[in-house]
Design a protein around this motif. Structure first.
Motif, PDB file in Angstrom:
ATOM      1  N   ALA A  20      10.215  16.800 -18.526  1.00  0.00           N
ATOM      2  CA  ALA A  20      10.882  15.872 -19.437  1.00  0.00           C
ATOM      3  C   ALA A  20      11.687  14.848 -18.634  1.00  0.00           C
ATOM      4  O   ALA A  20      12.069  15.106 -17.496  1.00  0.00           O
ATOM      5  CB  ALA A  20      11.803  16.627 -20.386  1.00  0.00           C
ATOM      6  N   PRO A  21      11.954  13.665 -19.217  1.00  0.00           N
ATOM      7  CA  PRO A  21      12.807  12.688 -18.542  1.00  0.00           C
ATOM      8  C   PRO A  21      14.228  13.225 -18.372  1.00  0.00           C
ATOM      9  O   PRO A  21      14.689  14.060 -19.152  1.00  0.00           O
ATOM     10  CB  PRO A  21      12.797  11.484 -19.491  1.00  0.00           C
ATOM     11  N   GLU A 322      16.322   5.577   1.057  1.00  0.00           N
ATOM     12  CA  GLU A 322      16.397   4.537   0.025  1.00  0.00           C
ATOM     13  C   GLU A 322      17.393   5.028  -1.014  1.00  0.00           C
ATOM     14  O   GLU A 322      17.148   6.030  -1.685  1.00  0.00           O
ATOM     15  CB  GLU A 322      15.026   4.298  -0.608  1.00  0.00           C
ATOM     16  N   VAL A 323      18.532   4.368  -1.117  1.00  0.00           N
ATOM     17  CA  VAL A 323      19.569   4.772  -2.066  1.00  0.00           C
ATOM     18  C   VAL A 323      19.238   4.218  -3.449  1.00  0.00           C
ATOM     19  O   VAL A 323      18.915   3.034  -3.597  1.00  0.00           O
ATOM     20  CB  VAL A 323      20.957   4.279  -1.606  1.00  0.00           C
ATOM     21  N   ILE A 324      19.292   5.090  -4.459  1.00  0.00           N
ATOM     22  CA  ILE A 324      18.951   4.702  -5.822  1.00  0.00           C
ATOM     23  C   ILE A 324      20.104   5.046  -6.763  1.00  0.00           C
ATOM     24  O   ILE A 324      20.997   5.817  -6.421  1.00  0.00           O
ATOM     25  CB  ILE A 324      17.659   5.392  -6.309  1.00  0.00           C
ATOM     26  N   ASP A 330      13.830   9.310 -12.502  1.00  0.00           N
ATOM     27  CA  ASP A 330      12.479   9.569 -13.026  1.00  0.00           C
ATOM     28  C   ASP A 330      11.438   8.770 -12.253  1.00  0.00           C
ATOM     29  O   ASP A 330      10.379   9.293 -11.874  1.00  0.00           O
ATOM     30  CB  ASP A 330      12.407   9.223 -14.515  1.00  0.00           C
ATOM     31  N   GLU A 331      11.732   7.507 -12.014  1.00  0.00           N
ATOM     32  CA  GLU A 331      10.823   6.657 -11.242  1.00  0.00           C
ATOM     33  C   GLU A 331      10.682   7.170  -9.814  1.00  0.00           C
ATOM     34  O   GLU A 331       9.586   7.181  -9.233  1.00  0.00           O
ATOM     35  CB  GLU A 331      11.349   5.222 -11.229  1.00  0.00           C
ATOM     36  N   ALA A 332      11.800   7.639  -9.245  1.00  0.00           N
ATOM     37  CA  ALA A 332      11.760   8.163  -7.878  1.00  0.00           C
ATOM     38  C   ALA A 332      10.858   9.386  -7.785  1.00  0.00           C
ATOM     39  O   ALA A 332      10.106   9.546  -6.815  1.00  0.00           O
ATOM     40  CB  ALA A 332      13.169   8.505  -7.402  1.00  0.00           C
ATOM     41  N   TYR A 333      10.932  10.287  -8.772  1.00  0.00           N
ATOM     42  CA  TYR A 333      10.052  11.451  -8.784  1.00  0.00           C
ATOM     43  C   TYR A 333       8.583  11.014  -8.763  1.00  0.00           C
ATOM     44  O   TYR A 333       7.759  11.564  -8.021  1.00  0.00           O
ATOM     45  CB  TYR A 333      10.314  12.310 -10.022  1.00  0.00           C
ATOM     46  N   GLU A 334       8.250  10.044  -9.591  1.00  0.00           N
ATOM     47  CA  GLU A 334       6.860   9.558  -9.630  1.00  0.00           C
ATOM     48  C   GLU A 334       6.462   8.975  -8.281  1.00  0.00           C
ATOM     49  O   GLU A 334       5.336   9.187  -7.806  1.00  0.00           O
ATOM     50  CB  GLU A 334       6.716   8.501 -10.726  1.00  0.00           C
ATOM     51  N   ARG A 335       7.376   8.265  -7.658  1.00  0.00           N
ATOM     52  CA  ARG A 335       7.063   7.657  -6.364  1.00  0.00           C
ATOM     53  C   ARG A 335       6.906   8.707  -5.265  1.00  0.00           C
ATOM     54  O   ARG A 335       6.054   8.565  -4.384  1.00  0.00           O
ATOM     55  CB  ARG A 335       8.127   6.633  -5.990  1.00  0.00           C
ATOM     56  N   SER A 339       3.681   9.529  -2.755  1.00  0.00           N
ATOM     57  CA  SER A 339       4.025   9.294  -1.338  1.00  0.00           C
ATOM     58  C   SER A 339       4.480   7.858  -1.115  1.00  0.00           C
ATOM     59  O   SER A 339       4.224   7.265  -0.058  1.00  0.00           O
ATOM     60  CB  SER A 339       2.837   9.629  -0.426  1.00  0.00           C
ATOM     61  N   ASP A 340       5.187   7.312  -2.090  1.00  0.00           N
ATOM     62  CA  ASP A 340       5.641   5.929  -2.039  1.00  0.00           C
ATOM     63  C   ASP A 340       7.139   5.881  -1.761  1.00  0.00           C
ATOM     64  O   ASP A 340       7.926   5.386  -2.570  1.00  0.00           O
ATOM     65  CB  ASP A 340       5.311   5.233  -3.378  1.00  0.00           C
ATOM     66  N   VAL A 341       7.544   6.415  -0.626  1.00  0.00           N
ATOM     67  CA  VAL A 341       8.944   6.345  -0.222  1.00  0.00           C
ATOM     68  C   VAL A 341       9.021   6.420   1.293  1.00  0.00           C
ATOM     69  O   VAL A 341       8.287   7.163   1.927  1.00  0.00           O
ATOM     70  CB  VAL A 341       9.781   7.483  -0.863  1.00  0.00           C
TER      71      VAL A 341
END
Length: 352
Positions: A20-21, A322-324, A330-335, A339-341
């Motif tokens: 869940a979000p 990368e500080v968020i 949620d977007e960070a989990y998807e990334r 492997s987009d980090v």
């Protein structure tokens, strides 16, 4: 001294059910006990195991869940019996927050192997019967013995991922005696791998990075790698046959274990620190040919975690981060799953 902090309310990011979000909610931390430390969390890193738990990949998730085990912050209060920490100290909390303190492993500083069962910082039942909530939070209360000091040479945001990714890669290198004359391969150049390269290089080993593509070659050399090969090229495994004393596998997906065993020297060891969802498979003959071993390594104990932080500060070892903000998790989990980090997300808790 403790100033009557009772049922301390704190804002958190929690996930109400698997996948869940995230939601911003409020929980109450426990009253400070005599040996407790109250920490204002400034930053918390995002680890792949946070995602595994939030998605209930291992079937052990308890919801609502507050993940997070790479915690960096500042002490704001201490219990009456705390002597090692004071208000204003820069501190960290890693993967666990309690253990029995009496078994052979606790007594030798390896609390992660506590015979009674170590209490993990989140999604774990404490000895008091209460569920633990992690570092995606503004405050946390932790027993003093499970708090580490962050050296002045490390910024809090940079120090955060060292509390898991750092100790997860440092500990096996110490255990398998990485140093001058050793040939070490690092599988994967992600959040764990880019730190593993720095540790192995600083310890004096000859370091090879094994990554799927050549995309991170320049960065790997910048972190201290001596060689870099793409595992998508079958010729890599032929070229490297029998070369390595130690292979540290940092990826969280299944690998061709037999192929990697083939590039170990006699008495070499393949050590896994990533956690794939499915079991690995291998042929015993791949071990038999060179008295090779397959192993895994957990995080290190509190004493070794402090040693790792001091080592990192002394030698300038730091994760690329990368500080968020809290609303980007949620977007960070998807990334992370894509492997987009480059190479570790860290949440700024002032945005919660």
């Amino acid at each position: 001294m403790c100033n009557n902090h009772k049922n301390i309310p704190t804002r958190v990011l929690s996930v109400p059910s698997a996948k869940a979000p995230f939601e911003q909610t409020t929980i109450k931390r426990r009253d400070l006990r005599p040996d407790d430390v109250l920490i204002d969390i400034k930053y918390c890193g995002i680890c792949h195991s946070d995602i595994h738990n939030a998605h209930n990949d291992f079937g052990r998730g308890v919801f609502p869940m507050v993940p997070g085990h790479e915690i960096a912050g500042v002490v704001t209060a201490v219990g009456a019996e705390v002597t090692e920490f004071a208000v204003g100290d820069r501190v960290g909390v890693g993967c666990f927050v309690d253990s029995c303190g009496e078994c052979e492993f606790c007594l030798r500083g390896e609390e992660q192997f506590c015979k009674k069962g170590v209490v993990v910082v989140f999604n774990s039942i404490g000895y008091d019967g209460n569920l633990t909530y992690g570092g995606y939070s503004q405050k946390i209360v932790v027993k003093d013995k499970f708090v580490v000091r962050i050296p002045d040479g490390l910024d809090l945001d940079v120090a955060s991922p060292l509390l898991c990714a750092g100790i997860t890669t440092y500990s096996p290198m110490k255990h398998w005696k990485v140093g001058p004359g050793k040939k070490v391969a690092i599988v994967g150049m992600g959040g764990l791998g880019h730190l593993a390269v720095q540790f192995a290089h600083t310890m004096g080993a000859e370091v090879t990075v094994l990554s799927q593509t050549m995309n991170k070659k320049d960065e790997a050399f910048g972190f201290g790698a001596d060689h870099y090969y793409a595992t998508s090229d079958p010729a890599t495994f032929t070229k490297l046959a029998g070369r390595f004393d130690l292979i540290l596998n940092t990826v969280s997906t299944n690998i061709n274990v037999d192929a990697y065993l083939s590039i170990l020297n006699v008495d070499g060891t393949l050590v896994n620190v990533g956690l794939p969802n499915k079991p690995d498979q291998y042929n015993v003959f791949s071990l038999f040919a060179g008295r090779r071993s397959i192993a895994a390594s957990n995080v290190g104990g509190i004493r070794e975690t402090q040693e790792m932080l001091d080592f990192s500060a002394k030698h300038g070892i730091a994760p690329m981060i990368e500080v968020i903000s809290a609303d980007q998790v949620d977007e960070a989990y998807e990334r992370v799953l894509r492997s987009d980090v480059r190479y570790r997300f860290v949440i700024d808790m002032s945005t919660l």
